[in-house]
Scaffold this motif. Structure first.
Motif, PDB file in Angstrom:
ATOM      1  N   ARG A   1       0.598  -1.137   0.037  1.00  0.00           N
ATOM      2  CA  ARG A   1       0.111  -0.058   0.082  1.00  0.00           C
ATOM      3  C   ARG A   1       1.064   1.077   0.066  1.00  0.00           C
ATOM      4  O   ARG A   1       0.633   2.238  -0.811  1.00  0.00           O
ATOM      5  CB  ARG A   1      -0.876  -0.056   1.224  1.00  0.00           C
ATOM      6  N   VAL A   2       2.039   1.270   0.778  1.00  0.00           N
ATOM      7  CA  VAL A   2       2.919   2.406   0.915  1.00  0.00           C
ATOM      8  C   VAL A   2       3.599   2.668  -0.478  1.00  0.00           C
ATOM      9  O   VAL A   2       3.592   3.624  -1.143  1.00  0.00           O
ATOM     10  CB  VAL A   2       3.882   2.262   1.926  1.00  0.00           C
ATOM     11  N   LYS A   3       4.069   1.387  -1.178  1.00  0.00           N
ATOM     12  CA  LYS A   3       4.475   1.489  -2.631  1.00  0.00           C
ATOM     13  C   LYS A   3       3.499   2.082  -3.596  1.00  0.00           C
ATOM     14  O   LYS A   3       3.672   2.983  -4.287  1.00  0.00           O
ATOM     15  CB  LYS A   3       4.956   0.012  -3.018  1.00  0.00           C
ATOM     16  N   ASP A   4       2.350   1.512  -3.552  1.00  0.00           N
ATOM     17  CA  ASP A   4       1.241   2.272  -4.422  1.00  0.00           C
ATOM     18  C   ASP A   4       0.903   3.586  -4.173  1.00  0.00           C
ATOM     19  O   ASP A   4       0.734   4.565  -4.918  1.00  0.00           O
ATOM     20  CB  ASP A   4      -0.034   1.354  -4.110  1.00  0.00           C
ATOM     21  N   LEU A   5       1.058   4.021  -2.592  1.00  0.00           N
ATOM     22  CA  LEU A   5       0.699   5.340  -2.468  1.00  0.00           C
ATOM     23  C   LEU A   5       1.950   6.107  -3.011  1.00  0.00           C
ATOM     24  O   LEU A   5       1.506   7.436  -3.421  1.00  0.00           O
ATOM     25  CB  LEU A   5       0.420   5.550  -0.862  1.00  0.00           C
ATOM     26  N   GLU A   6       3.117   5.565  -2.832  1.00  0.00           N
ATOM     27  CA  GLU A   6       4.206   6.548  -3.256  1.00  0.00           C
ATOM     28  C   GLU A   6       4.133   6.501  -4.895  1.00  0.00           C
ATOM     29  O   GLU A   6       4.539   7.719  -5.250  1.00  0.00           O
ATOM     30  CB  GLU A   6       5.404   5.999  -2.991  1.00  0.00           C
ATOM     31  N   GLN A   7       3.761   5.612  -5.498  1.00  0.00           N
ATOM     32  CA  GLN A   7       3.800   5.754  -6.809  1.00  0.00           C
ATOM     33  C   GLN A   7       2.549   6.736  -7.025  1.00  0.00           C
ATOM     34  O   GLN A   7       2.834   7.530  -8.050  1.00  0.00           O
ATOM     35  CB  GLN A   7       3.459   4.108  -7.415  1.00  0.00           C
ATOM     36  N   GLU A   8       1.449   6.522  -6.485  1.00  0.00           N
ATOM     37  CA  GLU A   8       0.306   7.535  -6.691  1.00  0.00           C
ATOM     38  C   GLU A   8       0.915   8.963  -6.439  1.00  0.00           C
ATOM     39  O   GLU A   8       0.597  10.064  -7.142  1.00  0.00           O
ATOM     40  CB  GLU A   8      -0.764   7.062  -5.791  1.00  0.00           C
ATOM     41  N   ILE A   9       1.810   9.199  -5.361  1.00  0.00           N
ATOM     42  CA  ILE A   9       2.229  10.521  -5.018  1.00  0.00           C
ATOM     43  C   ILE A   9       3.054  10.963  -6.356  1.00  0.00           C
ATOM     44  O   ILE A   9       2.997  12.246  -6.500  1.00  0.00           O
ATOM     45  CB  ILE A   9       2.998  10.433  -3.633  1.00  0.00           C
ATOM     46  N   LEU A  10       3.777  10.288  -6.755  1.00  0.00           N
ATOM     47  CA  LEU A  10       4.861  10.449  -7.938  1.00  0.00           C
ATOM     48  C   LEU A  10       3.997  10.773  -8.839  1.00  0.00           C
ATOM     49  O   LEU A  10       4.381  11.859  -9.735  1.00  0.00           O
ATOM     50  CB  LEU A  10       5.671   9.161  -8.149  1.00  0.00           C
ATOM     51  N   THR A  11       2.893  10.087  -9.321  1.00  0.00           N
ATOM     52  CA  THR A  11       2.178  10.353 -10.498  1.00  0.00           C
ATOM     53  C   THR A  11       1.145  11.549 -10.389  1.00  0.00           C
ATOM     54  O   THR A  11       1.368  12.512 -11.307  1.00  0.00           O
ATOM     55  CB  THR A  11       1.014   9.104 -10.727  1.00  0.00           C
ATOM     56  N   LYS A  12       0.831  11.984  -9.140  1.00  0.00           N
ATOM     57  CA  LYS A  12       0.117  13.263  -8.677  1.00  0.00           C
ATOM     58  C   LYS A  12       1.215  14.475  -8.704  1.00  0.00           C
ATOM     59  O   LYS A  12       0.909  15.345  -9.430  1.00  0.00           O
ATOM     60  CB  LYS A  12      -0.361  13.198  -7.354  1.00  0.00           C
ATOM     61  N   ASP A  13       2.344  13.983  -8.261  1.00  0.00           N
ATOM     62  CA  ASP A  13       3.506  15.317  -8.377  1.00  0.00           C
ATOM     63  C   ASP A  13       3.730  15.591  -9.940  1.00  0.00           C
ATOM     64  O   ASP A  13       3.902  16.861 -10.241  1.00  0.00           O
ATOM     65  CB  ASP A  13       4.959  14.821  -7.698  1.00  0.00           C
ATOM     66  N   GLN A  14       4.086  14.551 -10.649  1.00  0.00           N
ATOM     67  CA  GLN A  14       4.230  14.765 -12.228  1.00  0.00           C
ATOM     68  C   GLN A  14       2.970  15.432 -12.835  1.00  0.00           C
ATOM     69  O   GLN A  14       3.196  16.284 -13.653  1.00  0.00           O
ATOM     70  CB  GLN A  14       4.403  13.306 -12.911  1.00  0.00           C
ATOM     71  N   GLU A  15       1.862  14.941 -12.434  1.00  0.00           N
ATOM     72  CA  GLU A  15       0.474  15.506 -13.128  1.00  0.00           C
ATOM     73  C   GLU A  15       0.559  17.003 -12.489  1.00  0.00           C
ATOM     74  O   GLU A  15       0.223  17.895 -13.160  1.00  0.00           O
ATOM     75  CB  GLU A  15      -0.740  14.792 -12.536  1.00  0.00           C
ATOM     76  N   ILE A  16       0.825  17.392 -11.181  1.00  0.00           N
ATOM     77  CA  ILE A  16       0.986  18.694 -10.716  1.00  0.00           C
ATOM     78  C   ILE A  16       1.969  19.438 -11.379  1.00  0.00           C
ATOM     79  O   ILE A  16       1.569  20.671 -11.573  1.00  0.00           O
ATOM     80  CB  ILE A  16       1.082  18.465  -9.197  1.00  0.00           C
ATOM     81  N   ALA A  17       3.133  19.059 -11.742  1.00  0.00           N
ATOM     82  CA  ALA A  17       3.879  19.576 -12.602  1.00  0.00           C
ATOM     83  C   ALA A  17       3.498  20.095 -14.020  1.00  0.00           C
ATOM     84  O   ALA A  17       3.652  21.074 -14.286  1.00  0.00           O
ATOM     85  CB  ALA A  17       5.238  18.982 -12.630  1.00  0.00           C
ATOM     86  N   SER A  18       2.799  19.002 -14.511  1.00  0.00           N
ATOM     87  CA  SER A  18       2.366  19.134 -15.972  1.00  0.00           C
ATOM     88  C   SER A  18       1.465  20.286 -15.821  1.00  0.00           C
ATOM     89  O   SER A  18       1.454  21.137 -16.926  1.00  0.00           O
ATOM     90  CB  SER A  18       1.736  17.865 -16.419  1.00  0.00           C
ATOM     91  N   LEU A  19       0.471  20.095 -14.818  1.00  0.00           N
ATOM     92  CA  LEU A  19      -0.863  21.074 -14.869  1.00  0.00           C
ATOM     93  C   LEU A  19       0.139  22.298 -14.596  1.00  0.00           C
ATOM     94  O   LEU A  19      -0.687  23.672 -14.976  1.00  0.00           O
ATOM     95  CB  LEU A  19      -1.661  20.699 -13.799  1.00  0.00           C
ATOM     96  N   SER A  20       1.046  22.535 -13.668  1.00  0.00           N
ATOM     97  CA  SER A  20       1.665  23.697 -13.257  1.00  0.00           C
ATOM     98  C   SER A  20       2.348  24.538 -14.573  1.00  0.00           C
ATOM     99  O   SER A  20       2.029  25.797 -14.875  1.00  0.00           O
ATOM    100  CB  SER A  20       2.526  23.759 -12.278  1.00  0.00           C
ATOM    101  N   HIS A  21       2.945  23.634 -15.577  1.00  0.00           N
ATOM    102  CA  HIS A  21       3.392  24.005 -16.686  1.00  0.00           C
ATOM    103  C   HIS A  21       2.265  24.502 -17.660  1.00  0.00           C
ATOM    104  O   HIS A  21       2.429  25.723 -18.248  1.00  0.00           O
ATOM    105  CB  HIS A  21       4.132  22.986 -17.411  1.00  0.00           C
ATOM    106  N   LYS A  22       1.226  23.666 -17.535  1.00  0.00           N
ATOM    107  CA  LYS A  22       0.178  23.923 -18.501  1.00  0.00           C
ATOM    108  C   LYS A  22      -0.622  25.317 -18.111  1.00  0.00           C
ATOM    109  O   LYS A  22      -0.893  26.306 -18.723  1.00  0.00           O
ATOM    110  CB  LYS A  22      -1.012  22.935 -18.534  1.00  0.00           C
ATOM    111  N   ASN A  23      -0.563  25.393 -16.723  1.00  0.00           N
ATOM    112  CA  ASN A  23      -1.304  26.470 -16.148  1.00  0.00           C
ATOM    113  C   ASN A  23      -0.389  27.866 -16.580  1.00  0.00           C
ATOM    114  O   ASN A  23      -1.049  28.915 -16.878  1.00  0.00           O
ATOM    115  CB  ASN A  23      -1.489  26.578 -14.671  1.00  0.00           C
TER     116      ASN A  23
END
Length: 161
Positions: free
Chosen positions: A28-50
């Motif tokens: 679960r921790v690995k899945d959550l870390e992977q999800e956090i990493l994905t969310k961080d990448q999505e945030i970075a992408s959305l920040s760039h897009k913003n």
């Protein structure tokens, strides 16, 4: 000993359950870390897009401001054009009136010239007639002087007789 075995079995079962829970938690921790990493990448992408969209928004707002200024210029030009059109209409009306007055004045002037020529001919005719009368008067006056002189001569001769 059976009790110890049972206890040992129960401890083993608890340990197995704890290991399963730990593995599940690690997964679960690995899945959550992977999800956090994905969310961080999505945030970075959305920040760039913003930031790109904010740049586009600034450009669009600048274009909107230019368009509004152009529209205002266009409106003022249209207003000025309308004012000039009205002024042209008024000037055309004044020109028409001036041309009408000019035609009327020209016609009156032509009539006055015709009358002036007529009166000049009459004056010339009357001057010729006057000159003729003056000449006849001078001739009559000379005849009168001549006749008076003859009469005075005849009277002088009669007196001397």
């Amino acid at each position: 000993m059976d009790r110890i075995k049972e206890k040992l079995n129960s401890l083993r079962a608890e340990a197995d359950q704890a290991i399963d829970r730990a593995e599940a938690a690690e997964k679960r921790v690995k899945d959550l870390e992977q999800e956090i990493l994905t969310k961080d990448q999505e945030i970075a992408s959305l920040s760039h897009k913003n930031s790109l969209l904010e740049g586009d928004l600034d450009k669009t707002e600048a274009k909107l401001h230019e368009a509004k200024a152009s529209h205002n210029d266009h409106e003022s030009s249209r207003t000025a054009a309308d004012d000039l059109s009205r002024k042209i209409s008024l000037l055309e009306e004044e020109l028409d009136n001036a041309e009408k007055n000019l035609r009327e004045t020209t016609e009156k002037l032509r009539q006055t010239d015709v009358k002036a020529e007529h009166f000049e001919r009459q004056v010339a005719s009357l001057e010729r007639e006057r000159d003729g009368w003056e000449q006849k008067f001078e001739e009559a006056e000379q005849k009168h002087k001549h006749t008076k002189a003859e009469l005075d001569e005849v009277v002088a001769q009669m007196e001397s007789l």
